[in-house]
Write a protein that holds these residues in place. Structure first.
Motif, mmCIF file in Angstrom:
data_model
loop_
_atom_site.group_PDB
_atom_site.id
_atom_site.type_symbol
_atom_site.label_atom_id
_atom_site.label_comp_id
_atom_site.label_asym_id
_atom_site.label_seq_id
_atom_site.Cartn_x
_atom_site.Cartn_y
_atom_site.Cartn_z
ATOM 1 N N UNK A 305 -0.264 -59.010 36.056
ATOM 2 C CA UNK A 305 -0.680 -59.825 34.925
ATOM 3 C C UNK A 305 0.030 -59.765 33.760
ATOM 4 N N UNK A 306 0.552 -58.723 33.416
ATOM 5 C CA UNK A 306 1.627 -58.499 32.476
ATOM 6 C C UNK A 306 2.758 -59.084 32.697
ATOM 7 N N UNK A 307 3.465 -59.255 34.019
ATOM 8 C CA UNK A 307 4.614 -60.033 34.422
ATOM 9 C C UNK A 307 4.230 -61.698 33.990
ATOM 10 N N UNK A 308 2.959 -62.006 34.290
ATOM 11 C CA UNK A 308 2.509 -63.285 33.874
ATOM 12 C C UNK A 308 2.797 -63.776 32.676
ATOM 13 N N UNK A 309 2.083 -62.784 31.696
ATOM 14 C CA UNK A 309 2.086 -62.957 30.115
ATOM 15 C C UNK A 309 3.404 -62.934 29.705
ATOM 16 N N UNK A 328 11.826 -77.165 35.906
ATOM 17 C CA UNK A 328 11.657 -77.167 37.076
ATOM 18 C C UNK A 328 11.628 -75.299 37.495
ATOM 19 N N UNK A 329 10.617 -74.988 38.186
ATOM 20 C CA UNK A 329 10.564 -73.643 38.482
ATOM 21 C C UNK A 329 10.959 -73.576 39.996
ATOM 22 N N UNK A 330 12.020 -73.082 40.375
ATOM 23 C CA UNK A 330 12.616 -73.107 41.634
ATOM 24 C C UNK A 330 13.093 -71.754 42.036
ATOM 25 N N UNK A 331 13.117 -71.700 43.429
ATOM 26 C CA UNK A 331 13.599 -70.664 44.158
ATOM 27 C C UNK A 331 12.872 -70.191 45.445
ATOM 28 N N UNK A 332 13.072 -69.195 46.176
ATOM 29 C CA UNK A 332 12.584 -68.846 47.373
ATOM 30 C C UNK A 332 11.298 -67.813 46.964
ATOM 31 N N UNK A 333 11.398 -67.147 45.956
ATOM 32 C CA UNK A 333 10.299 -66.431 45.328
ATOM 33 C C UNK A 333 9.120 -67.354 44.855
ATOM 34 N N UNK A 334 9.126 -68.746 44.811
ATOM 35 C CA UNK A 334 8.185 -69.456 44.300
ATOM 36 C C UNK A 334 7.076 -69.671 45.643
ATOM 37 N N UNK A 340 3.604 -68.804 38.480
ATOM 38 C CA UNK A 340 3.448 -70.297 38.326
ATOM 39 C C UNK A 340 2.120 -70.535 38.428
ATOM 40 N N UNK A 341 1.077 -69.532 38.331
ATOM 41 C CA UNK A 341 -0.358 -69.662 38.463
ATOM 42 C C UNK A 341 -0.966 -70.388 37.390
ATOM 43 N N UNK A 342 -1.775 -71.315 37.492
ATOM 44 C CA UNK A 342 -2.438 -71.986 36.605
ATOM 45 C C UNK A 342 -2.324 -71.415 35.022
ATOM 46 N N UNK A 343 -3.157 -70.270 35.220
ATOM 47 C CA UNK A 343 -3.210 -69.409 33.991
ATOM 48 C C UNK A 343 -2.093 -69.128 33.225
ATOM 49 N N UNK A 344 -0.786 -68.944 34.043
ATOM 50 C CA UNK A 344 0.551 -68.710 33.355
ATOM 51 C C UNK A 344 0.744 -69.827 32.596
ATOM 52 N N UNK A 345 0.773 -71.032 33.083
ATOM 53 C CA UNK A 345 1.287 -72.250 32.640
ATOM 54 C C UNK A 345 0.309 -72.644 31.323
ATOM 55 N N UNK A 362 5.937 -79.344 34.201
ATOM 56 C CA UNK A 362 6.498 -78.190 34.758
ATOM 57 C C UNK A 362 6.207 -78.305 36.253
ATOM 58 N N UNK A 363 7.219 -78.354 36.939
ATOM 59 C CA UNK A 363 7.159 -78.647 38.494
ATOM 60 C C UNK A 363 7.633 -77.304 39.466
ATOM 61 N N UNK A 364 7.210 -77.399 40.567
ATOM 62 C CA UNK A 364 7.477 -76.198 41.225
ATOM 63 C C UNK A 364 8.361 -76.629 42.449
#
Length: 397
Positions: A305-309, A328-334, A340-345, A362-364
């Protein structure tokens, strides 16, 4: 026509042919404003040099008056081979493209270490590019250039690496070291910049002249495209999103500074927080932390949760500074949704300057290391094209 005008005309026309993939001569004149006579002269030179070729027009119409089929111009794929490579924490991914940008082969290899002396990493790359070329029956010497994406702070025009987690030393003339090992030109850049190049060339950035790419891997990177150009800053230190500060005297980042965004959201940061919180000496894998958070483990949930904030705060800062049309949020870790959860956006949207217009889209884009390597190859292709045109100018002069 002066040599300088001729060079500019060649660059413009070759770029338009590449952009359109195939196009009639007459259309080139209409699009660029260059006279038909000059287009005819320059395209004849490009044909003679083997950089472009004539192909039958896709239109079924014939020139009834002369009875000759119409022809289009296109980039000649066989003109050059270029390789691209992306260095990850413990792997190197490579692709081989022709001059048209077609994917010919790819290769991925595990690395024995995460950190190398510059000469050792260069030798490793030379062996791997040779193996890549052999997949299509060619050799390293047949490759016109290598493009390399590497994490860290890179002065791309100089081929100079100020710092990289993949290199044991700072301030390395890695481009020079790499060319000595390969025997061919090498062009390197921060890997996130080359992701932006990939998105611009054949990804979600096509058709956008201004956008931002945020990469999420073992670290956090950013590539910025402004007016169709990669923005690098005056020292090659621009767009270091992962090293923007989100906490005074905060967590230690692998760059040596404290309070960087990356020190809160990167893989190593989550694993470190888990070790500190539990007192366990053994590292937990990121996947285990994310799974535990979803299953209700309070410690893991707090870390995630802290990482998201922190990430939402970082994205909001980007929007408030650049006001981009697209992120664009990109990469294998996506593949992991915690950043990139809706609450983060939603949190990002609440932190940006509020006006009566929609916030940036914002696109993934979930993809792996080969896309990064293709961006590196596209960078090499851009430089090889420029070198080919310069060579023509020298010949004419």
């Amino acid at each position: 026509m002066s040599v300088n005008q001729r060079e500019i005309g060649r660059r413009i026309l070759l770029g338009e042919i590449r952009r359109h993939q195939r196009i009639p001569r007459i259309n080139l004149s209409e699009i660029t404003g260059i006279s038909r006579a000059t287009v005819t002269t320059i395209t004849a030179e490009l044909l003679r040099e083997g950089l472009i070729e004539e192909v039958a027009s896709e239109s079924a119409d014939k020139d009834a008056r002369r009875g000759r089929p119409k022809v289009d111009l296109k980039i000649r794929g066989a003109a050059r081979l270029v390789a691209g490579a992306k260095i990850s924490n413990r792997t190197i991914s490579l692709v081989l493209l022709d001059f048209e940008g077609n994917h010919l082969a790819d290769h991925e290899a595990e690395l024995a270490h995460g950190v190398f002396a510059a000469e050792d990493l260069a030798q490793e790359l030379a062996v791997l590019v040779e193996a890549l070329a052999q997949k299509i029956g060619r050799a390293l010497k047949d490759v016109a250039a290598l493009g390399l994406g590497i994490a860290g702070i890179v002065d791309a025009p100089r081929g100079f690496v100020h710092w990289s987690p993949s290199l044991a030393a700072r301030n390395v003339e890695f481009g020079t070291v790499l060319e000595a090992a390969l025997g061919i030109p090498a062009f390197l850049d921060n890997d996130a910049n080359l992701v932006a190049m990939a998105e611009k060339s054949f990804g979600l950035g096509q058709g956008h002249s201004d956008f931002i790419v945020v990469t999420i891997e073992s670290g956090v990177g950013m590539g910025i495209v402004i007016n169709d150009e990669i923005y690098r800053g005056t020292r090659g230190c621009g767009a270091e999103f992962g090293h923007t500060k989100v906490q005074l005297e905060g967590a230690l980042c692998r760059c040596g500074q404290r309070g960087c965004l990356e020190a809160y959201v990167a893989d190593y940061a989550l694993m470190r927080e888990a070790m500190i919180a539990t007192g366990e000496m053994a590292e937990r894998q990121v996947g285990d932390i994310l799974s535990a958070a979803k299953q209700g483990d309070e410690v893991s949930a707090s870390i995630v949760e802290r990482a998201g904030r922190m990430f939402a705060m970082g994205l909001a800062n980007l929007v408030n500074i650049f006001d981009p049309e697209l992120i664009i949020l990109a990469g294998e870790q996506m593949q992991s949704s915690h950043l990139y959860a809706e609450e983060v956006i939603d949190a990002m949207r609440k932190l940006i300057v509020q006006i009566d217009k929609a916030p940036p889209e914002v696109v993934i884009h979930k993809w792996g290391n080969l896309m990064w390597a293709r961006g590196a190859a596209a960078y090499a292709l851009e430089n090889v094209s420029e070198s080919a045109l310069q060579g023509m100018t020298d010949h004419v002069a």
